[in-house]
Design an enzyme around this catalytic site. Structure first.
Site, PDB file in Angstrom:
ATOM      1  N   ARG A  13       6.897 -10.388   4.512  1.00 31.49           N
ATOM      2  CA  ARG A  13       5.775 -10.602   5.438  1.00 31.49           C
ATOM      3  C   ARG A  13       4.606 -11.148   4.630  1.00 31.49           C
ATOM      4  NH1 ARG A  13       2.002  -6.770   5.697  1.00 31.49           N
ATOM      5  NH2 ARG A  13       3.180  -4.849   5.778  1.00 31.49           N
ATOM      6  N   HIS A  65       0.198  -6.525   8.058  1.00 36.36           N
ATOM      7  CA  HIS A  65       1.073  -5.868   9.042  1.00 36.36           C
ATOM      8  C   HIS A  65       0.661  -6.268  10.464  1.00 36.36           C
ATOM      9  CE1 HIS A  65       3.288  -2.884  11.291  1.00 36.36           C
ATOM     10  NE2 HIS A  65       2.160  -2.449  11.807  1.00 36.36           N
ATOM     11  N   TYR A  74      -2.350  -2.207  -0.781  1.00 32.10           N
ATOM     12  CA  TYR A  74      -1.043  -1.714  -1.207  1.00 32.10           C
ATOM     13  C   TYR A  74      -0.126  -2.755  -1.855  1.00 32.10           C
ATOM     14  CZ  TYR A  74       0.071  -3.590   3.436  1.00 32.10           C
ATOM     15  OH  TYR A  74       0.185  -4.405   4.529  1.00 32.10           O
TER      16      TYR A  74
HETATM   17  C1  LIG Z   1       8.032   5.715  16.604  1.00 27.47           C
HETATM   18  C2  LIG Z   1       6.912   4.978  15.978  1.00 27.47           C
HETATM   19  N1  LIG Z   1       6.232   5.551  14.962  1.00 27.47           N
HETATM   20  C3  LIG Z   1       5.195   4.916  14.397  1.00 27.47           C
HETATM   21  C4  LIG Z   1       4.808   3.687  14.827  1.00 27.47           C
HETATM   22  C5  LIG Z   1       3.627   2.986  14.190  1.00 27.47           C
HETATM   23  N2  LIG Z   1       4.074   1.796  13.457  1.00 27.47           N
HETATM   24  C6  LIG Z   1       3.982   0.568  13.994  1.00 27.47           C
HETATM   25  S1  LIG Z   1       4.657  -0.602  13.036  1.00 27.47           S
HETATM   26  C7  LIG Z   1       5.067   0.512  11.851  1.00 27.47           C
HETATM   27  C8  LIG Z   1       5.772   0.058  10.612  1.00 27.47           C
HETATM   28  C9  LIG Z   1       7.014  -0.670  10.934  1.00 27.47           C
HETATM   29  O1  LIG Z   1       7.641  -1.084   9.772  1.00 27.47           O
HETATM   30  P1  LIG Z   1       8.997  -1.907   9.805  1.00 27.47           P
HETATM   31  O2  LIG Z   1       9.994  -1.215  10.670  1.00 27.47           O
HETATM   32  O3  LIG Z   1       9.390  -2.173   8.420  1.00 27.47           O
HETATM   33  O4  LIG Z   1       8.638  -3.257  10.571  1.00 27.47           O
HETATM   34  P2  LIG Z   1       7.523  -4.345  10.207  1.00 27.47           P
HETATM   35  O5  LIG Z   1       6.246  -3.861  10.794  1.00 27.47           O
HETATM   36  O6  LIG Z   1       7.460  -4.476   8.732  1.00 27.47           O
HETATM   37  O7  LIG Z   1       7.980  -5.578  10.877  1.00 27.47           O
HETATM   38  C10 LIG Z   1       4.670   1.799  12.228  1.00 27.47           C
HETATM   39  C11 LIG Z   1       4.860   3.020  11.413  1.00 27.47           C
HETATM   40  C12 LIG Z   1       5.541   3.115  15.882  1.00 27.47           C
HETATM   41  N3  LIG Z   1       5.227   1.901  16.372  1.00 27.47           N
HETATM   42  N4  LIG Z   1       6.575   3.774  16.443  1.00 27.47           N
END
Ligand SMILES: Cc1ncc(C[n+]2csc(CCOP(=O)(O)OP(=O)(O)O)c2C)c(N)n1
Lengths: 361, 325
Positions: free
Chosen positions: A258, A262, A271
């Site tokens: 990415r 985020h 980070y």
């Molecule tokens: C069940 C849940 N817990 C927490 C969140 C908050 N949250 C949104 S995105 C994220 C990180 C996601 O990381 P990843 O799966 O690696 O996907 P990326 O954002 O890197 O595409 C979190 C913790 C959420 N959306 N859903």
């Protein structure tokens, strides 16, 4: 068999087009129609511009929170291009390019991130589920779609996306277990972009590769260079063949990065090092894909300049329409709760309307 | 004394609790290195190390469930659900275990744990980032549900929650995390859980609210200076301070309850039932509630319909005052 040749436990990663755009694995180059390659590329250019612009609009206060895709385009487009028109796309929330390819309009995508539910109502014939924010839960939806397809023998395959962080979630595990148990026609692509918000993938996931998680479910898993559109296409094409043959789901780990934050609320400087970002900039999927197409004489720099211009215009036009969309009507926040408005809801809405009439907005 | 926002007050409560008591641990998604997506836990990992303050995988059931295990084995976990909307994968652990361990083990085990979660709307957020899910937690026996509305209470209630022998769900009104500051004591202190706060005394009508809505009620009062309202900041939703409510109703004879949680089966329904049970004959008008509609809280472009503003509170208040018993 492709999946036997790349052992996820040994971190053997499938790559066909290296970061310079050279073919490194001649025998594996998938047969892709010129029209398909061009659709992939044009979507990639549009997706890249739309993505960068969305961040810019947000910085100008014209867009709400946005989750950028910059750098992850090939992981999405290689995947979706290998699917059939009749297949389903099950989203997480960082798949703008796959959405555009599958027929979600840019205006709809923008409208959603602009804060309007109407942006999640895609056209009737577009088999895409709305953006799915609760991490991991979409995998179970994909499993259900695949079950229905199998039961009704429709031949549809469900393609679902998830992030690296999402593979830690119980819902991911449950959905994979379910789909594997019944040999369901499902493909899960993990976009391993190395971070879950601020948390590095290596810090909270012990497995060497994410693809190796497949082994526990008794299905194939493969790690693929997610910035290589040809490798992604090949992996998903083979996974789709498996699904269509009734052999069950496949787990594909797309190793990507990415490049942006985020979401627009996030500050990556907290980070990660700029140096790491710069290293990944060299692996940009757009650069290698363009070179490949030019080498093949499918494309030219001149055509590319024109495409950049028309795409930019398309993006600005779409956003212009979105900015004119205004606020959501009061009726609309009630109307979709049930098939019919209940007496209770009608009462609540009318009381509020009376208040607005008496006091003014 | 030091001037602090709610966010800083919570951070200070965590910091001082960790300093005083080595058994306090703080963890959740992005809680450690980054200090939380809202920065509520900023600086804690640096100060107390990665053993006591850490980032977890995205796995709410693991976050809550591991806190159960830590609690029975000598720790006092303070865990974060990144947003209340994402607390639901952990809800099974909360309902099936967190709320019941004391009862199931007939008092052998108890869980001195806190589950923190930012909650509420009005911040122009994405889907699942705006819900007010008080009802889901207040309904379950064995849980305490605490919601501060000021920096003073945020610190005092958090310190009390961490020291409480029973599990506390601590909802943080993120809309006012940084909205205003208050001069609060620098030394550690507790605010008693289970006690409401009279934010303003009055004689004509009782208004009950909590979290971000307390401020909206206070703003509304400026639009109705002829009404002498008593404002109760409930602070603890469960177990509820019924006594303070009933005492106030007996004085004013009228009540308006304001909350952003959905209306049907929501907290106001419970409060009104208690008033009917214990102060029915003191009422001069039917109890009123101004709440979130029974619809999924909208995305930002429709959220203004849903969010309760001071004008609306003033309007309901005037209507309530005009009613005759
Ligand atoms: C069940 C849940 N817990 C927490 C969140 C908050 N949250 C949104 S995105 C994220 C990180 C996601 O990381 P990843 O799966 O690696 O996907 P990326 O954002 O890197 O595409 C979190 C913790 C959420 N959306 N859903």
């Amino acid at each position: 068999m492709l999946f036997k040749d790349f052992d996820p436990l040994k971190e053997e990663m499938l790559q066909i087009l290296d970061q310079k755009g050279n073919i490194v694995n001649d025998k594996l180059v998938p047969k892709i129609k010129k029209a398909t390659l061009m659709k992939m590329y044009k979507t990639m250019v549009l997706g890249r511009i739309a993505d960068d612009k969305a961040v810019q609009f947000q910085r100008q206060g014209r867009m709400l929170t946005y989750a950028p895709n910059h750098g992850q385009e090939a992981a999405q487009l290689g995947s979706i291009a290998a699917m059939d028109d009749n297949d389903w796309l099950v989203l997480a929330f960082r798949e703008l390019n796959a959405m555009l390819y599958k027929g979600v309009t840019l205006e709809q995508s923008y409208l959603y991130w602009y804060g309007n539910e109407m942006g999640a109502k895609y056209d009737e014939d577009v088999k895409v589920l709305p953006i799915n924010v609760p991490i991991g839960s979409q995998i179970n939806h994909a499993a259900g779609i695949a079950y229905a397809s199998k039961l009704n023998k429709t031949g549809e395959v469900a393609l679902a996306f998830i992030g690296d962080g999402g593979t830690s979630h119980g819902e991911f595990h449950e959905g994979m277990s379910f789909a594997a148990a019944y040999d369901l026609p499902m493909i899960v692509v993990i976009q391993n972009n190395h971070y879950a918000i601020s948390t590095p993938r290596k810090k909270v996931i012990k497995s060497k590769t994410l693809a190796q998680k497949a082994i526990a479910y008794g299905i194939p898993g493969i790690q693929v260079d997610g910035n290589d559109p040809l490798a992604m296409y090949l992996a998903v094409e083979k996974a789709r063949e498996r699904a269509a043959n009734g052999d069950g789901p496949t787990l594909i780990e797309a190793v990507t990065y990415r490049m942006g934050p985020h979401t627009t609320s996030d500050n990556p400087k907290l980070y990660r090092e700029d140096k790491e970002v710069q290293e990944w900039a060299k692996k940009d999927p757009l650069i290698r894909f363009k070179k490949y197409l030019i080498d093949k004489k499918y494309w030219s720099n001149k055509k590319d300049e024109e495409l950049q211009e028309t795409s930019k215009k398309e993006v600005l036009d779409a956003f212009k329409k979105v900015e004119k969309s205004g606020l959501v009507d009061l009726e609309d926040i009630f109307k979709y709760t049930y098939e019919k408005l209940t007496p209770n809801l009608e009462k609540q809405m009318n009381a509020y309307k009376k208040y607005l009439d008496e006091v003014g907005e | 004394m030091a001037v602090k926002t709610i966010l800083q007050a919570i951070n200070e409560a965590l910091d001082q609790s960790m300093e005083k008591d080595d058994s306090v641990v703080v963890y959740g998604e992005d809680v450690g290195h980054e200090g939380g997506v809202f920065r509520t836990t900023a600086g804690l990992q640096k100060k107390y190390g990665e053993g006591r303050v850490f980032d977890t995988p995205i796995a709410e059931a693991a976050i809550v469930g591991s806190a159960v295990g830590m609690s029975v084995n000598g720790l006092k976990p303070v865990v974060e659900m990144q947003f209340s909307g994402f607390s639901l994968p952990g809800y099974n652990q909360v309902v099936a275990h967190v709320a019941r361990f004391r009862n199931r083990s007939r008092g052998k085990y108890h869980l001195p744990m806190v589950v923190r979660m930012p909650y509420g709307g009005g911040v122009r957020a994405l889907e699942h980032h705006s819900e007010s899910l008080e009802t889901l937690y207040a309904h379950i026996p064995g849980l305490k549900l605490v919601i501060p509305s000021t920096p003073y209470d945020a610190k005092g209630l958090m310190m009390a929650a961490i020291n409480d022998a029973d599990p506390v769900i601590f909802m943080e009104p993120k809309r006012i995390y940084r909205a205003f500051k208050q001069d609060i004591p620098e030394e550690p202190y507790e605010v008693e859980i289970g006690k409401a706060r009279i934010a303003k005394e009055g004689n004509d009508v009782t208004i009950i609210a909590w979290g971000a809505l307390v401020r909206e009620v206070e703003k509304a009062m400026k639009q109705v200076d002829d009404i002498d309202a008593e404002i109760i900041d409930l602070r603890t939703i469960s177990p509820m301070d019924t006594e303070t409510i009933i005492k106030s109703i007996k004085k004013t004879g009228r009540v308006l309850i304001v909350h952003e949680a959905y209306k049907s089966f929501g907290p106001a329904a419970e409060i009104i039932s208690r008033i009917n049970e214990e102060a029915f004959f003191y009422l001069e008008a039917a109890p009123k509630r101004l709440t979130g509609f029974d619809v999924t809280i909208p995305l930002p472009k429709g959220e203004h319909h849903f969010i309760i503003d001071p004008k609306q509170i003033a309007y309901e208040l005037k209507k309530l005052m005009a009613e005759k018993a």
